[in-house]
Design an enzyme around this catalytic site. Sequence first.
Site, PDB file in Angstrom:
ATOM      1  N   GLN A 219      19.485  -5.845  49.824  1.00  0.00           N
ATOM      2  CA  GLN A 219      20.369  -5.671  50.976  1.00  0.00           C
ATOM      3  C   GLN A 219      21.799  -5.391  50.529  1.00  0.00           C
ATOM      4  O   GLN A 219      22.661  -5.089  51.348  1.00  0.00           O
ATOM      5  CB  GLN A 219      20.355  -6.942  51.847  1.00  0.00           C
ATOM      6  CG  GLN A 219      19.020  -7.199  52.513  1.00  0.00           C
ATOM      7  CD  GLN A 219      19.021  -8.441  53.386  1.00  0.00           C
ATOM      8  OE1 GLN A 219      18.069  -9.221  53.330  1.00  0.00           O
ATOM      9  NE2 GLN A 219      20.038  -8.662  54.191  1.00  0.00           N
ATOM     10  N   ARG A 365      19.007 -14.037  59.259  1.00  0.00           N
ATOM     11  CA  ARG A 365      19.575 -13.396  60.427  1.00  0.00           C
ATOM     12  C   ARG A 365      20.661 -14.271  61.043  1.00  0.00           C
ATOM     13  O   ARG A 365      20.734 -14.441  62.248  1.00  0.00           O
ATOM     14  CB  ARG A 365      18.492 -13.107  61.449  1.00  0.00           C
ATOM     15  CG  ARG A 365      18.788 -11.806  62.165  1.00  0.00           C
ATOM     16  CD  ARG A 365      17.603 -11.291  62.856  1.00  0.00           C
ATOM     17  NE  ARG A 365      18.008 -10.177  63.704  1.00  0.00           N
ATOM     18  CZ  ARG A 365      17.180  -9.527  64.472  1.00  0.00           C
ATOM     19  NH1 ARG A 365      15.918  -9.841  64.519  1.00  0.00           N
ATOM     20  NH2 ARG A 365      17.594  -8.531  65.224  1.00  0.00           N
ATOM     21  N   CYS A 366      21.439 -14.841  60.179  1.00  0.00           N
ATOM     22  CA  CYS A 366      22.525 -15.693  60.628  1.00  0.00           C
ATOM     23  C   CYS A 366      23.564 -15.683  59.555  1.00  0.00           C
ATOM     24  O   CYS A 366      23.256 -15.802  58.380  1.00  0.00           O
ATOM     25  CB  CYS A 366      22.042 -17.112  60.815  1.00  0.00           C
ATOM     26  SG  CYS A 366      23.258 -18.358  60.416  1.00  0.00           S
ATOM     27  N   GLU A 735      22.512 -10.403  64.605  1.00  0.00           N
ATOM     28  CA  GLU A 735      22.017 -11.780  64.516  1.00  0.00           C
ATOM     29  C   GLU A 735      22.142 -12.570  65.807  1.00  0.00           C
ATOM     30  O   GLU A 735      21.606 -13.680  65.898  1.00  0.00           O
ATOM     31  CB  GLU A 735      22.820 -12.542  63.463  1.00  0.00           C
ATOM     32  CG  GLU A 735      22.838 -11.897  62.139  1.00  0.00           C
ATOM     33  CD  GLU A 735      23.925 -12.485  61.270  1.00  0.00           C
ATOM     34  OE1 GLU A 735      23.791 -12.407  60.055  1.00  0.00           O
ATOM     35  OE2 GLU A 735      24.888 -13.034  61.810  1.00  0.00           O
TER      36      GLU A 735
END
Length: 781
Positions: A219, A365-366, A735
């Site tokens: 990523q 996702r945070c 997110e």
Amino acid sequence: MATTEIRGIGHSVERKEDARFIRGKGNYVDDIKLPGMLHLELLRSPFAHARINSIDTSRAAALPGVIAVVTGELMAQHNLAWMPTLSGDTQAVLATDKVRFQGQEVAAVVAESVYVAKDALELIDVDYEPLPAVTTPQQALEADAPLIRDEKEGQTDNRIYHWEAGDKEATDKAFADADKVVSLDTFYPRCHPSPLECCGCVADVNPATGEATVYMTSQAPHAHRTLFAIVAGLPEHKIRIVSPDIGGGFGNKVPIYPGYVVATAASLLLGRPVKWIEDRTGNLISTGYARDYHMRGELAVKDGRITGLRTTLLSDNGAFYADAQPTKFRAGLFHIVTGSYDIPAAHVVADGAYTNKAPGGVAYRCSFRVTEASYLIERLVQTAAYELGVDPAEFRMDNFIKPEQFPYESATGFLYDSGDYPAAMKLALEKLGYDDLKREQEEARKEGRLIGIGIASFTEVVGAGHGKDYDIAGLRMFDSAELRVHPTGKAILKLGVRSQGQGHETTFAQIVAEELGIPPEDVEVREGDTDNTPYGLGTYASRSTPVAGAATAVISRKLRDKARTIAAHLLETSEDDLEWEKGAFHVKGAPDRSTTIQDVAFAAYTNLPDGVEAGLEGVHYYDPPNMTFPFGTYAVVVEVDRGTGEWKVKRVVAVDDCGVRINPMIVEGQIMGGLTEGFGIAAMELITFDEEGNCIGANFMDYLLPTAWETPEFELGETVTPSPHHPIGAKGVGESATVGSPAAYVNAVVDALAHAGIRNLEMPVTSDKVWAALQEAGLAE
Ligand code: CDP
């Protein structure tokens, strides 16, 4: 003059990338096959904590097809047995002294085929001496707990850090003056990002040139290249990280894992490409987990207003401290815990501990522990409303930061850029038909049915940097965009971020379309290859739009400025006499005297005014002045079965505000995905460990993810409060729903039982827990 509509910001342009994905033409790491490629498989520890007395690799090495067996001892000879983590700790690449969690990497086999490599793993004889395992952070901090990181100089216990934020004195005073104090102890369980594609790489070190090309599920390819250079001592300009299509990341593909390092070292030593592809159990048992946060929250309330917030946290970090977060903040950005509320005083105390579990604390996702903070405050506010005997929606409304208070500085030092929380809440309640539903809930109760309404009014903080406060492993969190407009008016946009399914190839082209007037179909977006994109910190923490999106808008504007100079030359007028209309310049008052951006692009290479450099290209590095603060209100309605404790979601209303939406369809897709993940976390996902540290949840039979069958329907709504500091007013959204929704689901189930005194249910809220609560409350049937 531009004739056809240029679909820039605000258009639901179909995703360009889908043309290849739906035809099965994506190019993932496992699709890469190089001549002479070898395969690597990892041997993992069956024990959570054990001393390694010896490793005998002779039987494995003798298996036909095996090229090499790699141990920690061999890695140590190249100074690669340990590597740094994103939080400045060290992590074993291959264990040398001890194993510290079940699933830890102990040895690797490199072979001509995957099958031979896997067979050879079974022929490696490791003599383990089991040690007592530490499986909770509470146990880890006991005085007589076994020392997990005994190899670390100066580490005499299992504590990793102690960190505080906010104003203790002011908070203590708020509590002393309060007329009501409400508290909640809760646990956000360990869960896993579980991308569809597990991690993997193909490392290709060319012995002749010394060039190392690593195709990997990354990523953050640029940051990974720098870390590879530092860890392996390779010259950075000879390293090329290529992150091809990625089948989901969600934070899982931010850290560097031992598999990447061993495969690269093996390729370096053997002079042949080496592929490592993780299997599902390897992914679930060893790669970056999320959460595992024990939290206590207390609210001081006076005259119906929240006057103080106190939290005490204990984080289970596993055997190596590998959180992905800015070095300045030991508990990430948890101190955003005041959420959407105007709370004058707050104090956060956080401790982290080592346990015999896989390293955790990556974002799922945070961004940086914001999910945990959002969950705590939204659960706490709901609890306070019950204790005060007021409606939870009204209590929120009374305590929200008001629209006129923005920019708002929170008690823990965040400067919220913009927001209109009452508007989002009102819209959500309206869509839900809140008042009618409350009446229906009352009626249902009389009939013996249990309906619950749960609300969460979350505030997120996304878009790291600015670079002076935010970094990853010391690298400042800016991002970049390079835009090249070719003579025929077609363009290539290169970015330092890396999409994992979020649709960047479409949305970033739309930003160029909006700012430079080139249709999105004429803008090719390239990401993920460090040789061919400008340096950037990557995609996680919903930072692509706030940072790389801003860089894209700025570079497009810079090229538009140059285009204006050339247009003035073409139209034989002064720049001041030109008006810009998306896609064309025309002379003020003479709309028929115009030139398109495509004509200008051609002139940039063929017909320039004196003294102007050729070309229409540029790069911009954007260091944001602040984070962006998306927000929203989610409302969930459930019905609980009094006979079994099962609960069914009847409705989910989600109102999101992420500022200006570039592509509404993609934004809605992001929100629906997040609401699904939030539901999974709230309802079923759980990775747990027995007292010996055996991981329960290392496959999808034990670790349940929601399928289309369980996933509820979503009703979406939007408000738009632009970010004042972002060039196009956009905030991140990736997110939001994963951050905001778990509390809404849990609040709904608790609400169904709250009239009988139930205040808390721990995630995942499984039917056995609800059944126990029903019995405790005298509601069971
Ligand atoms: O960093 P990441 O891509 O995961 O998150 P993001 O910046 O929130 O963007 C997720 C997707 O939604 C991207 O394709 C964005 O460009 C798009 N988006 C949008 O269209 N409008 C916004 N205001 C925010 C995101």
